[in-house]
Each structure stands twice: as C-alpha cells, then as structure tokens.
Design an enzyme around this catalytic site. Structure first.
Site, PDB file in Angstrom:
ATOM      1  N   GLU A  59       0.851  -1.184   0.000  1.00 42.02           N
ATOM      2  CA  GLU A  59       0.000   0.000   0.000  1.00 42.02           C
ATOM      3  C   GLU A  59       0.887   1.234   0.000  1.00 42.02           C
ATOM      4  O   GLU A  59       1.765   1.372   0.861  1.00 42.02           O
ATOM      5  CB  GLU A  59      -0.907   0.012   1.233  1.00 42.02           C
ATOM      6  CG  GLU A  59      -1.828   1.214   1.308  1.00 42.02           C
ATOM      7  CD  GLU A  59      -2.702   1.208   2.557  1.00 42.02           C
ATOM      8  OE1 GLU A  59      -3.290   2.274   2.845  1.00 42.02           O
ATOM      9  OE2 GLU A  59      -2.788   0.169   3.235  1.00 42.02           O
ATOM     10  N   ASP A  96      -6.778   8.851   9.246  1.00 44.77           N
ATOM     11  CA  ASP A  96      -5.465   8.497   9.767  1.00 44.77           C
ATOM     12  C   ASP A  96      -5.236   9.096  11.144  1.00 44.77           C
ATOM     13  O   ASP A  96      -5.599  10.244  11.413  1.00 44.77           O
ATOM     14  CB  ASP A  96      -4.361   8.965   8.815  1.00 44.77           C
ATOM     15  CG  ASP A  96      -4.357   8.181   7.517  1.00 44.77           C
ATOM     16  OD1 ASP A  96      -4.425   6.945   7.599  1.00 44.77           O
ATOM     17  OD2 ASP A  96      -4.299   8.802   6.434  1.00 44.77           O
TER      18      ASP A  96
END
Length: 263
Positions: free
Chosen positions: A47, A58
C-alpha cells in the site's frame, strides 16, 4: 502478479497476506524508496500512501508522516514517479491510498491514467462512499485500476451490500470505528463482520487499523485473508527500530491461520 494471485499465493503458503504501508516522500525522497526495499521481501501486496493535508481516517502517526512529506514540497506527480520506481523493483500488486480531493484536483481521468501508467494495480479510497459517485469509480475501473473501499464494524447490512460489489481489488475492513493507530489487541467480532461481507463479494478481505504485533496479526488472520500494517511501521522508524523486526513478528502471526479465501 494480480491481486488475487497474491492472496492465493499467501494462502498456499499457509498464511494470510501481509500488506505493508509506505508513504511517498517519507522520511524524504530517496529514503522512501530505500524503505520499500526493506519492506518488499515481507510484502504480498504493498500500500503506497499519497501524503494529504487532511487525512480524516489516519491517526497522529500517519498524520505526522504526511505533514513531513508535504513540507518537503511533494506533489502528486512525485508520488506517481515513486510508484513507477517501486514497479521497477517488483511485480507485486501496488495499491495507492489516496483521499478523494487530490483525485478531483488533478482531474479523475488524468489522475487514474497517471497512476495506471506508473504501474499501480489499484486505488484505496477511504473517504469516497462509492455509491456517491459510481461514474468516478467506473472511470477508474475502465482505466484498468482495481478499486478498494472501507467497511467497518458499524457498517449495516445494507451498507455492506452496497459497498462490497464496488471492491474489485480487495475489501478493506477496518477493525474499529476510528482512525489508524497501533493497538495491543483488536476488538471481538471481526470474524462475524468478515462473514457478513463475504455474503456480498468473492473479493479477498483484509483487515487494517491496529495491526502492530503478533497477537493482532493472529486475530486478523483468523478472520480475514490479509492484514494491513501502517502506523506500526512509521512508529518504528520514529523510534529508530528496524522494519524487518516488526514485519517478521507480524508475518509470524499471520502463519497457520489463513482466512478462507479460495481465489
């Protein structure tokens, strides 16, 4: 190598797939590619994060990394170049993790074509409900990019039924209703969630948000076909620890209890 081949190969080896995360431009341009070289021997898929100023999904660790990359002036075209550099090193599947604003800023058609030509296999779009813009999702798929979206423990049956068919790469199942970050244990109920998802897609299912050690990797492998590790790698860098040590521990946790993906 296709995405499904990568998951199937991991299963044939008696484990769930390991999907490490690296961020373009972090800790700096050049050093990011060196980190890729360290990570690739452990990775089944990779990723690749596109730094973004407002990464809603995040936690603080990845936010700090993103801010550091952006302060160095990293641009979308630099990220595409980074993907091209990675593709020269491996045939393993590469998934670009990007929020939707950079896609819209560049223009969806140009953005998708740029990263397809750079060598990306697919996109992870954490803040785009796919049914909100199915034409954009179709455009990515027409260019040849697989698409991956997120489902969570809070996802209703109706939501799973809607989102899962749009996941042509893999289904990204978040372990908690929250942001990324390291955890000592994952919550209960992940196997039941993955079972519900499998009723609506034959795509592989990977668990992320909280994979950081052997225990959390074992929990992920008992439920799903793969595990994404992100914050724990960046934290290891911040603390001056080697990535190989972290990845070896997590990979050990993925052995022996692979998910039921057939391929």
């Amino acid at each position: 190598m296709t995405t499904r081949e990568a998951f199937a190969r991991a299963k044939a080896e008696g484990r769930a797939a390991l999907i490490p995360y690296v961020m373009a431009g972090y800790p700096s341009r050049g050093q990011d590619l060196e980190l890729v070289r360290q990570v690739l021997p452990y990775a089944d898929l990779l990723e690749v994060g596109l730094p973004y100023s407002d990464p809603l999904g995040d936690g603080p660790v990845i936010q700090r990394a993103s801010e550091q990359a952006l302060r160095q002036g990293l641009r979308v075209t630099d990220v595409a170049h980074f993907v091209r550099e990675i593709r020269a090193l491996t045939d393993k599947p590469l998934f670009l993790m990007t929020y939707i604003n950079p896609v819209l800023a560049v223009g969806p058609a140009a953005f998708f074509q740029m990263f397809k030509e750079a060598g990306a296999n697919g996109l992870i779009l954490p803040d785009l409900p796919p049914d909100e813009d199915p034409q954009l999702v179709a455009l990515a798929q027409e260019v040849g990019l697989e698409t991956t979206f997120l489902l969570a423990p809070t996802s209703t049956e109706a939501r799973i039924q809607t989102v899962a068919p749009y996941c042509t790469g893999f289904v990204y199942t978040v372990s908690v209703a929250g942001v990324t970050g390291t955890r000592d244990r994952l919550p209960e109920g992940l196997s039941e969630l993955v079972h519900r998802i499998r009723q609506h897609t034959d795509a592989p299912v990977a668990i992320g948000f909280g994979i950081s050690n052997q225990a959390t990797a074992e929990q992920a492998a008992q439920a799903a076909d793969g595990a994404v590790i992100a914050s724990a790698l960046i934290r290891a860098l911040e603390e001056g620890r080697g990535l190989g040590e972290v990845l070896e521990e997590v990979r050990e946790g993925l052995r022996g209890v692979p998910g039921p993906f057939i391929g």
